[in-house]
Enzyme design. Structure first.
Site, mmCIF file in Angstrom:
data_model
loop_
_atom_site.group_PDB
_atom_site.id
_atom_site.type_symbol
_atom_site.label_atom_id
_atom_site.label_comp_id
_atom_site.label_asym_id
_atom_site.label_seq_id
_atom_site.Cartn_x
_atom_site.Cartn_y
_atom_site.Cartn_z
ATOM 1 N N TRP A 102 24.575 35.835 49.387
ATOM 2 C CA TRP A 102 23.867 34.730 48.635
ATOM 3 C C TRP A 102 23.992 34.594 47.192
ATOM 4 O O TRP A 102 24.442 33.622 46.654
ATOM 5 C CB TRP A 102 22.586 34.467 49.103
ATOM 6 C CG TRP A 102 22.119 34.201 50.403
ATOM 7 C CD1 TRP A 102 21.622 34.950 51.333
ATOM 8 C CD2 TRP A 102 22.577 32.811 51.033
ATOM 9 N NE1 TRP A 102 21.646 34.185 52.677
ATOM 10 C CE2 TRP A 102 22.223 32.718 52.409
ATOM 11 C CE3 TRP A 102 23.211 31.557 50.363
ATOM 12 C CZ2 TRP A 102 22.389 31.773 53.375
ATOM 13 C CZ3 TRP A 102 23.531 30.660 51.372
ATOM 14 C CH2 TRP A 102 22.935 30.572 52.523
ATOM 15 N N ASP A 172 16.750 33.393 43.044
ATOM 16 C CA ASP A 172 16.843 32.647 44.114
ATOM 17 C C ASP A 172 15.896 33.425 45.040
ATOM 18 O O ASP A 172 16.349 34.351 45.895
ATOM 19 C CB ASP A 172 18.228 32.729 44.751
ATOM 20 C CG ASP A 172 18.365 32.092 46.290
ATOM 21 O OD1 ASP A 172 17.398 31.609 46.669
ATOM 22 O OD2 ASP A 172 19.456 32.258 46.729
ATOM 23 N N LYS A 196 12.440 29.627 55.234
ATOM 24 C CA LYS A 196 12.325 30.949 55.792
ATOM 25 C C LYS A 196 10.773 31.541 55.429
ATOM 26 O O LYS A 196 10.296 32.139 56.762
ATOM 27 C CB LYS A 196 13.033 32.203 54.569
ATOM 28 C CG LYS A 196 14.565 32.194 54.917
ATOM 29 C CD LYS A 196 15.279 30.912 54.525
ATOM 30 C CE LYS A 196 16.795 31.131 54.936
ATOM 31 N NZ LYS A 196 17.602 31.241 53.623
HETATM 32 C C1 LIG Z 1 18.874 30.644 53.253
HETATM 33 C C2 LIG Z 1 19.230 31.154 51.954
HETATM 34 C C3 LIG Z 1 20.039 30.133 51.031
HETATM 35 C C4 LIG Z 1 20.266 28.896 51.450
HETATM 36 O O1 LIG Z 1 19.376 27.930 51.607
HETATM 37 P P1 LIG Z 1 19.590 26.478 52.133
HETATM 38 O O2 LIG Z 1 18.192 26.047 51.881
HETATM 39 O O3 LIG Z 1 20.128 26.375 53.563
HETATM 40 O O4 LIG Z 1 20.268 25.845 51.222
HETATM 41 C C5 LIG Z 1 20.221 30.450 49.710
HETATM 42 N N1 LIG Z 1 19.625 31.632 49.279
HETATM 43 C C6 LIG Z 1 19.188 32.632 49.993
HETATM 44 C C7 LIG Z 1 18.683 33.986 49.734
HETATM 45 C C8 LIG Z 1 18.728 32.355 51.431
HETATM 46 O O5 LIG Z 1 18.046 33.110 52.212
#
Ligand SMILES: *Cc1c(COP(=O)(O)O)cnc(C)c1O
Length: 360
Positions: A102, A172, A196
């Site tokens: 990521w 993030d 999540k």
């Molecule tokens: C799932 C995830 C993403 C992507 O998220 P989207 O909502 O599908 O754009 C980005 N960063 C992390 C750490 C993730 O777990």
């Protein structure tokens, strides 16, 4: 029907009481004769849902008053671009920490807008460690420092907040926000896709310090301008109303569990039990350094990967779903977010012991 536990990394399980309440209210929310899905986002009924959810999130995370809380669309992936659009503020570069899949995506997108300095990289350990803060090469002129506190795919997690001085820290937190208490004041921006640990897909939560909004690039679309969303209470256009409502139910559920201090205790306990079981066996192994193992996403491998298919098929028959590791790493991954009950983790551990007994 025996119990089913869904270990998906995302979209992930939601708490059963939240789903039951949503079912209860689905056709008729609080005697309005309407579903939340059918309400105008400008109606006083919906505004009460939206405002309450924000207040509850602020309460859980003790978000200081000088932070905006935005309920947006576009996923964490849109934030990969929105962060440079809003945070460069006249500067030309930003620092990024690369701890895995990521981080890499965030870096790749940021490169479209600025000079990215990869200040630290755990490539040399195949992303099984977190680079020590003392080894980071931060640029004095960076507009911000971006990192990924929990790598959902690799399963590495920062267990403390890195110090970046006066340079805004951007995180993030898609797969770790609300897993434990958090000192929000240490950050410039925190963002998370909801699917999540927060609610259903379609909603993205952004927490941004108020002095960091208002200066975008010349060509920034209005929809990518934090200030435009902040000035409009996240209702610049139609927000993801139902996802926002469901997130609000999740916030209430977390408060009912005892808030983030209680969530942290439960999450620590769940992950420790699973890692202990993996470490105690010669049949299973964790690819992640013990100092930075994620509480949320637990990758593990079988000593004999020829048994992966059998493991997954038998796990599925036992009601343990979605344990296949990400296609980029193989092996297994158990995602055990807030909504995964402790007995789900215990069921997985028992299954693993039985599988080892019959195949070891
Ligand atoms: C799932 C995830 C993403 C992507 O998220 P989207 O909502 O599908 O754009 C980005 N960063 C992390 C750490 C993730 O777990």
């Amino acid at each position: 029907m025996s119990e089913i536990y869904n270990f998906s990394a995302g979209p992930a399980m939601l708490p059963v009481p939240v789903m039951e309440q949503a079912r209860e209210e689905l056709l008729d929310w609080h005697s309005t004769g309407m579903s939340v899905m059918e309400m105008s986002h400008r109606s006083k009924e919906y505004l009460s849902v939206a405002t309450q959810a924000e207040a509850d999130l602020r309460g859980l995370l003790e978000i200081p008053d000088n932070y905006h809380v935005l309920f947006l669309q576009g996923g964490a992936t849109s934030q990969f671009a929105m962060v440079p659009h809003n945070l460069l503020r006249g500067k030309t570069g930003a620092d990024y920490i690369n701890t895995g899949a990521w981080s890499k995506k965030a870096i790749k997108e940021a490169r479209r807008y600025c000079d990215v300095n990869v200040a630290a990289d755990s490539d040399d350990t195949n992303y099984s460690t977190i680079p020590d803060r003392a080894e980071w090469h931060l640029d004095d002129n960076a507009a911000y420092v971006h990192y990924t506190p929990n790598e959902t795919i690799g399963g590495v997690e920062f267990h403390s907040i890195p110090d970046t001085g006066d340079v805004p820290l951007v995180a993030d937190m898609s797969s770790t926000l609300l897993s434990r208490p958090l000192d929000v004041a240490r950050y410039g921006v925190i963002y998370a896709g909801a699917q999540k640990n927060i609610g259903p897909a379609g909603l993205t939560v952004v927490i941004v310090r108020d002095d960091l909004v208002g200066e975008t690039l010349d060509f920034t679309p209005t929809m990518f301008d934090y200030k435009a969303h902040a000035d409009n209470g996240s209702m610049l256009n139609t927000p993801p109303t139902f996802a926002w409502y469901l997130a609000g139910l999740v916030f209430k559920w977390i408060a009912d569990q005892g808030g983030l201090v209680a969530m942290a205790e439960i999450n620590r306990r769940k992950s420790r039990r699973l890692y202990d079981a993996i470490d105690a066996s010669a049949f299973y192994a964790s690819p992640v350094d013990a100092a930075c193992r994620s509480w949320m996403n637990v990758p593990f491998i079988l000593a004999n990967d020829g048994l992966d298919g059998d493991f997954l098929a038998q796990a599925k028959s036992a009601g343990l779903l979605n344990l296949k590791g990400h296609r980029s790493v193989g092996g297994m991954r158990a995602s055990i977010y807030n909504a995964m009950p402790e007995k789900g983790v215990d069921a997985l551990i028992s299954f693993m012991a039985e599988f080892e007994r019959t195949h070891g």
